[in-house]
Motif scaffolding. Structure first.
Motif, mmCIF file in Angstrom:
data_model
loop_
_atom_site.group_PDB
_atom_site.id
_atom_site.type_symbol
_atom_site.label_atom_id
_atom_site.label_comp_id
_atom_site.label_asym_id
_atom_site.label_seq_id
_atom_site.Cartn_x
_atom_site.Cartn_y
_atom_site.Cartn_z
ATOM 1 N N LYS A 43 0.946 -1.168 -0.288
ATOM 2 C CA LYS A 43 0.133 -0.267 0.052
ATOM 3 C C LYS A 43 0.666 1.660 0.263
ATOM 4 C CE LYS A 43 -4.541 -1.421 1.677
ATOM 5 N NZ LYS A 43 -5.298 -0.673 3.236
ATOM 6 N N SER A 44 1.860 1.367 0.276
ATOM 7 C CA SER A 44 3.358 2.871 0.891
ATOM 8 C C SER A 44 3.703 2.710 -0.184
ATOM 9 C CB SER A 44 3.304 2.324 2.224
ATOM 10 O OG SER A 44 4.230 1.165 2.432
ATOM 11 N N LYS A 45 4.289 1.646 -1.213
ATOM 12 C CA LYS A 45 5.364 2.182 -2.231
ATOM 13 C C LYS A 45 4.635 2.556 -3.217
ATOM 14 C CE LYS A 45 7.262 -1.911 -0.336
ATOM 15 N NZ LYS A 45 8.236 -1.623 0.538
ATOM 16 N N ASP A 46 5.522 3.461 -3.472
ATOM 17 C CA ASP A 46 5.544 4.591 -4.745
ATOM 18 C C ASP A 46 5.613 3.772 -6.160
ATOM 19 O OD1 ASP A 46 7.892 3.530 -5.376
ATOM 20 O OD2 ASP A 46 8.983 5.238 -4.905
#
Length: 99
Positions: A43-46
């Motif tokens: 979820k927090s990955k770019d």
């Protein structure tokens, strides 16, 4: 199972048909615990991280995998493609706001 289905593409199609779709927006239905854990991790990955992992998994498509590993590979690909699409839409919206 590999012997029954023969060709790797038939096996992929079989697994895809038998696997319920997991949505990154609603993990309450159709997602296994393993998929939910994977979604939480990503979820927090770019965009670049998602694209890199997609490439890695795509390169593994030619590898000979057991049915379970192949299923997990395809599940991760589906999830990451959803993230990629969502990130692309977010970036497009941000660019439009700047104009």
């Amino acid at each position: 199972m590999c012997d029954e289905l023969g060709d790797i593409e038939y096996m992929r199609a079989y697994i895809k048909d038998k696997s319920p779709a997991c949505s990154i927006d609603d993990t309450s239905t159709g997602c296994s615990d393993k998929e939910i854990e994977f979604i939480q991790k990503w979820k927090s990955k770019d965009t670049s991280a998602v694209t890199k992992e997609l490439g890695r998994l795509e390169n593994m498509r030619s590898a000979k995998l057991t049915a379970d590993l192949l299923k997990w590979q395809l599940q991760r690909l589906r999830i990451l493609k959803q993230f990629q699409k969502k990130l692309d839409i977010s970036q497009t919206e941000e660019k439009e706001k700047e104009l």
